[in-house]
Design a protein around this motif. Sequence first.
Motif, mmCIF file in Angstrom:
data_model
loop_
_atom_site.group_PDB
_atom_site.id
_atom_site.type_symbol
_atom_site.label_atom_id
_atom_site.label_comp_id
_atom_site.label_asym_id
_atom_site.label_seq_id
_atom_site.Cartn_x
_atom_site.Cartn_y
_atom_site.Cartn_z
ATOM 1 N N ILE A 186 -59.299 -10.693 -6.318
ATOM 2 C CA ILE A 186 -59.943 -9.599 -5.585
ATOM 3 C C ILE A 186 -60.296 -10.162 -4.210
ATOM 4 O O ILE A 186 -61.013 -11.162 -4.103
ATOM 5 C CB ILE A 186 -61.230 -9.090 -6.270
ATOM 6 C CG1 ILE A 186 -60.965 -8.768 -7.746
ATOM 7 C CG2 ILE A 186 -61.761 -7.850 -5.543
ATOM 8 C CD1 ILE A 186 -62.222 -8.372 -8.516
ATOM 9 N N PHE A 187 -59.733 -9.534 -3.213
ATOM 10 C CA PHE A 187 -59.961 -9.942 -1.814
ATOM 11 C C PHE A 187 -61.032 -8.984 -1.315
ATOM 12 O O PHE A 187 -60.843 -7.766 -1.295
ATOM 13 C CB PHE A 187 -58.625 -9.777 -1.128
ATOM 14 C CG PHE A 187 -58.547 -9.761 0.379
ATOM 15 C CD1 PHE A 187 -59.568 -9.300 1.209
ATOM 16 C CD2 PHE A 187 -57.380 -10.212 0.988
ATOM 17 C CE1 PHE A 187 -59.430 -9.270 2.590
ATOM 18 C CE2 PHE A 187 -57.223 -10.186 2.358
ATOM 19 C CZ PHE A 187 -58.248 -9.715 3.155
ATOM 20 N N ILE A 188 -62.198 -9.535 -0.976
ATOM 21 C CA ILE A 188 -63.290 -8.677 -0.515
ATOM 22 C C ILE A 188 -63.429 -8.854 0.994
ATOM 23 O O ILE A 188 -63.805 -9.926 1.472
ATOM 24 C CB ILE A 188 -64.612 -9.033 -1.227
ATOM 25 C CG1 ILE A 188 -64.407 -9.032 -2.759
ATOM 26 C CG2 ILE A 188 -65.709 -8.047 -0.850
ATOM 27 C CD1 ILE A 188 -65.612 -9.508 -3.543
ATOM 28 N N CYS A 218 -56.193 -5.998 -3.761
ATOM 29 C CA CYS A 218 -55.962 -6.447 -5.141
ATOM 30 C C CYS A 218 -55.088 -7.696 -5.179
ATOM 31 O O CYS A 218 -54.343 -7.918 -6.126
ATOM 32 C CB CYS A 218 -55.315 -5.320 -5.945
ATOM 33 S SG CYS A 218 -53.719 -4.805 -5.311
ATOM 34 N N ARG A 219 -55.185 -8.509 -4.144
ATOM 35 C CA ARG A 219 -54.278 -9.649 -3.955
ATOM 36 C C ARG A 219 -54.953 -10.621 -3.012
ATOM 37 O O ARG A 219 -56.033 -10.324 -2.489
ATOM 38 C CB ARG A 219 -53.008 -9.138 -3.281
ATOM 39 C CG ARG A 219 -53.427 -8.370 -2.013
ATOM 40 C CD ARG A 219 -52.345 -7.954 -1.091
ATOM 41 N NE ARG A 219 -52.885 -7.087 -0.047
ATOM 42 C CZ ARG A 219 -53.379 -7.507 1.107
ATOM 43 N NH1 ARG A 219 -53.409 -8.790 1.392
ATOM 44 N NH2 ARG A 219 -53.855 -6.653 1.995
ATOM 45 N N MET A 220 -54.314 -11.742 -2.765
ATOM 46 C CA MET A 220 -54.829 -12.661 -1.745
ATOM 47 C C MET A 220 -54.408 -12.161 -0.357
ATOM 48 O O MET A 220 -53.489 -11.363 -0.234
ATOM 49 C CB MET A 220 -54.273 -14.065 -1.975
ATOM 50 C CG MET A 220 -54.960 -14.820 -3.090
ATOM 51 S SD MET A 220 -56.722 -15.133 -2.726
ATOM 52 C CE MET A 220 -56.625 -16.340 -1.410
ATOM 53 N N GLY A 221 -55.080 -12.646 0.677
ATOM 54 C CA GLY A 221 -54.748 -12.265 2.052
ATOM 55 C C GLY A 221 -53.642 -13.137 2.611
ATOM 56 O O GLY A 221 -53.368 -14.221 2.107
ATOM 57 N N ASP A 222 -53.022 -12.638 3.650
ATOM 58 C CA ASP A 222 -52.011 -13.414 4.358
ATOM 59 C C ASP A 222 -52.322 -13.268 5.841
ATOM 60 O O ASP A 222 -52.278 -12.133 6.341
ATOM 61 C CB ASP A 222 -50.622 -12.841 4.019
ATOM 62 C CG ASP A 222 -49.505 -13.761 4.449
ATOM 63 O OD1 ASP A 222 -49.788 -14.743 5.151
ATOM 64 O OD2 ASP A 222 -48.341 -13.491 4.084
ATOM 65 N N PRO A 223 -52.757 -14.260 6.565
ATOM 66 C CA PRO A 223 -52.605 -15.701 6.320
ATOM 67 C C PRO A 223 -53.790 -16.415 5.676
ATOM 68 O O PRO A 223 -53.802 -17.651 5.658
ATOM 69 C CB PRO A 223 -52.403 -16.244 7.740
ATOM 70 C CG PRO A 223 -53.293 -15.386 8.582
ATOM 71 C CD PRO A 223 -53.252 -14.027 7.944
HETATM 72 N N1 GLY Z 1 -54.881 -10.781 6.552
HETATM 73 C C1 GLY Z 1 -55.275 -9.557 6.030
HETATM 74 C C2 GLY Z 1 -54.571 -9.133 4.810
HETATM 75 O O1 GLY Z 1 -53.880 -9.885 4.160
HETATM 76 O O2 GLY Z 1 -54.725 -7.968 4.442
#
Ligand code: GLY
Length: 425
Positions: free
Chosen positions: A274-276, A292-297
């Motif tokens: 959980i990405f808050i 519902c996932r990790m962020g990128d970057p």
């Molecule tokens: N960096 C923001 C995202 O992955 O939503």
Amino acid sequence: MNILLIGSGGREHAFAYKLSESKNCDKLFIMPGNPGTAQHGTNVPINPNDFLLVGKFCIDTEIDLVIVGPEEPLVKGLRNHFDADEKLKQISFVGPDKKGAQLEGSKDFSKAFMKKYEIPTAAYETFTLKNIKSGIGYIKSHSLPVVIKADGLAAGKGVLICETNEDAAKEFEAMIRERKFGDASSKVVVEEFLKGIELSVFVLSDGTNYKILPSAKDYKRIGEGDTGLNTGGMGAVSPVPFADKIFIKKVEERIIRPTISGLKNEGIHYVGFIFIGLMKVGDDPIVIEYNCRMGDPETEVVLPLIKSDFAELMKKCADGKLNECELQIDERTAATVMLVSKGYPGDYEKGKKMSGSDQCENSILFHAGTKLNDNNELVTNGGRVMAITSFGNDIKEAVSQSLKNAEKISFEGKYFRRDIGYEFF
Ligand code: GLY
Ligand code: AMP
């Protein structure tokens, strides 16, 4: 164990890098992957949204654990497909089901969830074509700026911050009447603007137990000094200096615990990240959004700081045994600087030859948008091309190491921000 990782960006390269370090990882497959992930396992050219093919691949190659990087297959129900099949449901799976993925897939769902469980978030109302007139009235008397959000997934473009009520009303109508984002904007959330500093906290949940991963801050604007258009992310740092123990405790008590118990109460068995997305308003954390996932970057800085065996952590998570794991975190700071193509986030050209990766030292290069051309040469294949991650004793040290290597990699039209982490220098 044999692991299938789904996705193809810098985030998935960081996952592949961590998984391949583990003694618990026998064979690693990445679907579809990129030239970076191919350094750590076998890329599989199958579209992850083709659930039948994904399932068949897992049976044929005796996959023990599936990890999903991007939101799309989750929102579309990849986990549900596995849960509904006698053989596939035996495979450990990191990623929520369709209902859990609504935390990201529907802004209206996530706002209503937060309201119900008294999780701090900006005040809001939701509108559709049916009540569009009252929506316009609501917007016209709203304090400024007004935040307008398409309910569904809109490739990161569905949030508009409007400086005048007229603009907001126009955008609102374009979303609902003209279907600016297709079905994603048939429902629109209108919310209060939060003023503060943004950061993200990542939680790994097995449905009951959870682990809090290092905090991160990403730099979304294309230009230095946080100017210009929004991008997927031009760089990130972790941990965030102001997210100290006291702040994280507030996040845990006011947001993480009610989120985990709220999901349970809704009958959602949430297994995954959980990405808050948070705004620190004064000293208090307020939720901007869930993913519902990790962020990128963000993944490219958070994962390298995890010292615990990552494949084991993922397996325990999938099997509801996170309580058996101890999360060990590197004391250092990590920073990543994203190399992007000229023109991004607008139109850009692909296929530019890349060189200089072999000259880089003391950084980890995570491929985001690259591919091998017909002559087996590495070329650009996206707006975001490569994330350069470094460690340091502080943000400045980590960023300057990444910048040194950013200079060494060449491709026509290369652009990057030199000021990642600037407010902490
Ligand atoms: N960096 C923001 C995202 O992955 O939503
Ligand atoms: P989201 O797609 O929900 O992450 O929104 C994209 C970006 O818009 C966020 O990262 C914030 O920078 C900004 N944003 C979204 N909601 C708000 C809000 N209520 N107040 C201020 N900024 C916001």
